[in-house]
Design an enzyme around this catalytic site. Structure first.
Site, PDB file in Angstrom:
ATOM      1  N   HIS A   1       0.959  -1.161   0.201  1.00 28.04           N
ATOM      2  CA  HIS A   1       0.222  -0.408  -0.167  1.00 28.04           C
ATOM      3  C   HIS A   1       1.077   1.496  -0.045  1.00 28.04           C
ATOM      4  O   HIS A   1       0.971   1.790   0.871  1.00 28.04           O
ATOM      5  CB  HIS A   1      -1.134   0.302   1.028  1.00 28.04           C
ATOM      6  CG  HIS A   1      -2.135  -1.180   1.006  1.00 28.04           C
ATOM      7  ND1 HIS A   1      -3.096  -1.277   2.736  1.00 28.04           N
ATOM      8  CD2 HIS A   1      -2.465  -1.683   0.678  1.00 28.04           C
ATOM      9  CE1 HIS A   1      -3.209  -2.255   1.885  1.00 28.04           C
ATOM     10  NE2 HIS A   1      -3.679  -2.636   0.949  1.00 28.04           N
ATOM     11  N   GLU A   2       1.415   1.472  -0.766  1.00 30.19           N
ATOM     12  CA  GLU A   2       1.726   3.187  -1.220  1.00 30.19           C
ATOM     13  C   GLU A   2       1.367   3.984  -1.061  1.00 30.19           C
ATOM     14  O   GLU A   2       0.055   4.083  -2.069  1.00 30.19           O
ATOM     15  CB  GLU A   2       3.163   3.330  -2.375  1.00 30.19           C
ATOM     16  CG  GLU A   2       3.268   4.270  -2.488  1.00 30.19           C
ATOM     17  CD  GLU A   2       4.153   5.027  -1.330  1.00 30.19           C
ATOM     18  OE1 GLU A   2       5.397   4.214  -1.730  1.00 30.19           O
ATOM     19  OE2 GLU A   2       3.373   5.870  -1.272  1.00 30.19           O
TER      20      GLU A   2
ATOM     21  N   GLU B   1       8.624   5.437   5.314  1.00 27.88           N
ATOM     22  CA  GLU B   1       9.206   6.817   5.323  1.00 27.88           C
ATOM     23  C   GLU B   1       7.927   6.908   6.490  1.00 27.88           C
ATOM     24  O   GLU B   1       7.572   8.796   6.555  1.00 27.88           O
ATOM     25  CB  GLU B   1       7.698   7.608   3.286  1.00 27.88           C
ATOM     26  CG  GLU B   1       9.101   7.197   2.938  1.00 27.88           C
ATOM     27  CD  GLU B   1       9.036   6.079   1.692  1.00 27.88           C
ATOM     28  OE1 GLU B   1       7.162   5.205   2.207  1.00 27.88           O
ATOM     29  OE2 GLU B   1       9.913   4.926   1.723  1.00 27.88           O
TER      30      GLU B   1
ATOM     31  N   GLU C   1      17.649   0.601  -0.664  1.00 24.47           N
ATOM     32  CA  GLU C   1      17.079   1.269  -1.307  1.00 24.47           C
ATOM     33  C   GLU C   1      18.003   2.239  -2.543  1.00 24.47           C
ATOM     34  O   GLU C   1      18.240   2.678  -3.406  1.00 24.47           O
ATOM     35  CB  GLU C   1      15.417   2.047  -1.757  1.00 24.47           C
ATOM     36  CG  GLU C   1      15.828   3.034  -1.034  1.00 24.47           C
ATOM     37  CD  GLU C   1      14.380   3.557  -0.489  1.00 24.47           C
ATOM     38  OE1 GLU C   1      13.463   3.668  -1.343  1.00 24.47           O
ATOM     39  OE2 GLU C   1      13.689   4.404   0.597  1.00 24.47           O
TER      40      GLU C   1
HETATM   41  C1  NOJ Z   1       9.633   4.363  -0.771  1.00 18.57           C
HETATM   42  C2  NOJ Z   1      10.324   2.631  -0.451  1.00 18.57           C
HETATM   43  O1  NOJ Z   1      10.800   2.478   0.234  1.00 18.57           O
HETATM   44  C3  NOJ Z   1      10.343   2.079  -1.459  1.00 18.57           C
HETATM   45  O2  NOJ Z   1      11.133   0.368  -0.766  1.00 18.57           O
HETATM   46  C4  NOJ Z   1       9.465   1.827  -2.011  1.00 18.57           C
HETATM   47  O3  NOJ Z   1       9.186   0.562  -3.581  1.00 18.57           O
HETATM   48  C5  NOJ Z   1       9.419   2.681  -2.758  1.00 18.57           C
HETATM   49  N1  NOJ Z   1       8.603   3.859  -1.835  1.00 18.57           N
HETATM   50  C6  NOJ Z   1       8.068   3.132  -3.479  1.00 18.57           C
HETATM   51  O4  NOJ Z   1       6.777   2.878  -3.023  1.00 18.57           O
HETATM   52 CA    CA Z   2      12.234   5.180   1.806  1.00 17.23          CA
END
Ligand code: NOJ
Ligand code: CA
Length: 782
Positions: A431-432, A501, A525
């Site tokens: 869930h972004e 985040e 990342e």
């Molecule tokens: C930032 C997150 O830290 C990363 O793990 C994720 O793939 C991207 N946002 C997209 O949601």
């Molecule tokens: Ca991140």
């Protein structure tokens, strides 16, 4: 020195003057007597100080708040009452670094009053009740926690905080490992410097981070802040149990070396809207003689409330892979099509869109990952980019950005879940929210219900971008409340949460153990931007509040081999193996592609074997920014839990050996079901891991934690003689010219050796770690 003299004089005056008798200093000692806290009110202002064996750790420091519409909680106080108590319990976390945690402290509760008539409201009405503020101090052998409390019998009912005045006056110009203070990101490299150098280095440190960013001061830093005095004492300032309150940063007065609490404001500028009765989060000062004691400290967890959930049977550790690194590395995309510069959820027609051919979360690719994860003993598989909306999700500040329900046409949600479950794997939901918190709350119930329907029991959340509602930062009171709301609602659905985040954790996982992970710092990342040594600092800072989803396991660190613009990351393969032991998380990822593990399956064996939940942890050696070596012993009771109720194990045979258990105890596949007896009394198993910064090191590890009289087989995964993980692609030419970093080294992250040895309690392992390298050892009773 000036301040000490000042306070001594004041305290003396208070003691000698009958009118000040009620304001005599109150003291409290830690259970072992080494730490001593002093509290005093002088001239209406509350102060505290902390000593260790007579030497100052925190010099006399002010306490209180400034408020809107009313006189501040900063003067006119009298000390009305002081109560002492002591507490000693041992509790068992649902998951953790150890099975039993001792919570032993001495407590002092002081009650302060601003008497009727001594303060005014801005409307010039005089309050008819006294204003009551209590401060609860808890002193442990490894540090101090204190919080403000506002009881119901009070002139204060609903009030608005303008500033928190709590100070932490340091006794010298300590060395600190810090990241810049910011209302919107914690994703920074650390800077190691003297406190007096923060101002000069702040700008460079701030450039070195994530987006968006909202800075507040050139001497502002985040917690947990790790420091070391010239005498070698480790001091760590953080907070615990931050609920319904903004997050605390620290702002340094670099003339007096005094930090002041700096709360994240909400969109209206207030730093807390408070309603009595209530308590603030704990402010913490950890004090340890050895760096390894910082890693062993449970101060933050202990200051949180016990588990709020009656039934925790559904919570379990998770070792997982993901259709994730493909997008981070640039190999694939989250979005399904390039047709739409603008998406309207519910209106845009994805069924008839042209697939872009780079969408990672497609049925065939997901099946490929499921097969690999199942064959290698994993519990879960994360899939990002499964739901519509990724075409314009980033940087557009869209309110209605995702619905968290609608899959792309090439992601067959029911069929993939069934396929995964048949192989003993659970898919992990993604869930972004794109930081659109209200939109996420609006869809949350439906989204969690969908997860229940298909048997997802874990979700990765995300908060990339500008927070919506606009004007809020990532760590203000309303947004901290949103993160917590997501955890509580998930618990109602028996869903475990791993948020990226979101606010840095403050030990709330003790109370809400379905919060199995968080990112809240610079993680994998950031690829080549991560400085050498970063992972030797995080366990001292970010991990003090709870586990981190660091997403280790990158076996192909040269990103240039994936995309033309890729650069090289600073680590060796064995460094990545070492992270599974040195970093604690009940949720551990093997982040790389299957095809990057395939050439190195002998090294990958360690990731297959390693457990992710522990009954004992031993911190063998550590120094922030330099190295960490840790040994851990798996917890038997949680090993099989991930497998319960999934696919092949849903046939009622709870006693089946899960993939995880099979690898941890090296149980041959010919043994089909496990007898509880052999699990209750399994062969003894330990894991040891080590990591280093840019400096290669040779370390000696005594295996004196093994059982006496028992022979074990150790499998040692070590950097090869020609290994080198230092690429330096994160530095510019000027930094490299400064000469702090190795020169003339040849990047070779792939070289490792695997040796087997019979070991006993008397054995001593001599291990070499290459530049940015590490090692891992699995040790099984023979
Ligand atoms: C930032 C997150 O830290 C990363 O793990 C994720 O793939 C991207 N946002 C997209 O949601
Ligand atoms: Ca991140």
């Amino acid at each position: 020195m000036k301040i000490i003299r000042h306070l001594l004089f004041l305290i003396l005056a208070a003691l000698l003057t009958p009118a000040f008798a009620a304001n005599a200093p109150a003291t409290l000692k830690s259970p072992d007597g080494q730490l001593e806290l002093t509290f005093a009110v002088y001239d209406g202002v509350p102060y505290y100080s902390l000593n260790r064996n007579g030497k100052p750790v925190v010099l006399p420091s002010k306490m209180g708040f400034t408020l809107e519409w009313r006189d501040d909680l900063a003067h006119a106080f009298v000390l009305k009452d002081t109560k002492y108590s002591t507490f000693d319990e041992t509790w068992e976390p649902v998951w953790g670094e150890e099975a039993h945690i001792r919570n032993h402290y001495n407590e002092m509760l002081v009650t302060l009053e601003q008497p009727v008539g001594s303060v005014e409201s801005m409307d010039h009405s005089t309050e008819t009740r006294a204003t009551v503020m209590q401060i609860r101090f808890r002193l442990y052998d490894d540090g101090l926690g204190f919080r403000y409390e506002f009881p119901i019998k009070n002139a204060l009912v609903c009030f608005w905080i303008m500033e928190e005045l709590t100070e932490f006056a340091m006794s010298g110009d300590h060395t600190a490992w810090w990241i810049p203070g910011d209302y919107d990101t914690q994703e920074y490299n650390y800077t190691q410097s003297k406190l007096s150098e923060i101002r000069k280095l702040w700008e460079a440190g701030h450039k070195n981070g994530g987006w968006p960013w909202t800075a507040f001061s050139k001497t502002g830093v985040q917690t947990a802040l790790q420091m070391k005095t010239d005498d070698g004492l480790y001091i760590n300032i953080h907070e615990a149990a931050t609920l319904d309150f903004p997050t605390m940063h620290l702002d340094l007065n670099d003339t007096t070396m005094t930090f002041r609490a700096w709360l994240c404001p909400d969109a209206t500028g207030y730093k807390g809207r408070i309603q009595a009765p209530c308590t603030t989060p704990w402010r913490t000062v950890m004090v340890c003689e050895k760096a390894t004691d910082v890693l062993a400290s449970r101060l933050i967890l202990n200051l949180n409330e016990p588990c709020a959930l009656e039934d925790v049977s559904w919570i379990h550790p998770v070792k997982y892979m993901g259709v994730w690194w493909e997008m981070i590395s640039g190999k694939s995309t989250w979005n399904y099509t390039n047709d739409f510069p603008s998406v309207k959820i519910g209106e845009t027609d994805f069924e008839h869109a042209t697939p872009n051919g780079t969408h990672g979360a497609n049925n065939a690719n997901v099946r490929r990952y499921i097969d690999f994860a199942a064959a290698n003993g994993f519990d879960g598989l994360l899939i990002e980019g499964w739901n519509v909306g990724w075409e314009d999700w980033y940087g557009k500040e869209k309110v209605f950005v995702f619905d968290f329900l609608t899959p792309y046409p090439d992601f067959d949600l029911p069929a993939l879940n069934q396929y995964a479950h048949e192989k003993g794997i659970r898919l992990i939901m993604h869930h972004e929210s794109s930081a659109s918190t209200g939109n996420y709350e609006r869809w949350m119930e439906k989204a969690y219900t969908l997860m229940n329907q298909y048997g997802y029991d874990a979700v990765k959340g995300g908060y990339v971008g500008t927070i919506i509602p606009f004007g809020e930062g990532h760590y203000s009171q309303p947004i901290n409340n949103h993160y917590h709301y997501a955890i509580e609602e998930a618990a109602k659905h028996h869903i475990m949460v791993n948020s990226h985040e979101a606010v840095r954790p403050t030990g709330l996982c003790r109370t809400w153990p379905n919060m199995i992970g968080n990112e809240s710092a610079m993680g994998t990342e950031f690829r080549e931007r991560i400085h050498p040594g970063h992972t030797t600092i995080l366990p001292f800072t970010r991990l003090q509040g709870g586990p981190m989803d660091y997403t280790p396991g990158i076996f192909e660190p040269d990103m240039g081999k994936i995309v033309s613009w890729g650069k090289r990351m600073n680590h060796t393969i064995c460094n990545q193996l070492g992270l599974y032991v040195t970093f604690y998380s009940p949720l551990q990822m093997a982040a790389d592609f299957p095809e990057h593990y395939e050439p190195y399956m002998d090294a990958f064996q360690f990731i297959k074997d390693v457990a992710v939940d522990w009954d004992t942890s031993i911190y063998i050696m550590a120094e922030p920014g330099d190295y960490i070596v840790t040994a851990r012993h798996p917890k038997i009771s949680t090993l099989n839990k991930a497998a319960e109720g999934v696919g092949t194990l849903a046939d009622g045979k709870k006693d089946v050996i899960s993939n995880a258990t099979r690898f941890v105890y090296d149980i041959p596949e010919s043994v089909e079901t496990c007898c509880s007896a052999s699990l209750q009394n399994p062969r003894d198993v330990w894991y040891v891991g080590g990591i280093t910064d840019e400096n290669a090191r040779d370390v000696t590890v005594k295996l004196d934690f093994l059982k006496p009289g028992v022979k074990y087989e150790a499998v040692i995964y070590a950097d090869g003689p020609d290994a080198c993980g230092f690429a330096g692609d994160c530095f510019d030419e000027n930094e490299m010219a400064e000469g702090h970093y190795p020169t003339g080294v040849i990047y070779n992250p792939y070289a490792y050796t695997i040796t087997k040895k019979v070991v006993t309690i008397k054995s001593v392992l001599k291990l070499h770690m290459a530049s940015c390298g590490g090692f891992a050892v699995s040790i099984r009773e023979k």
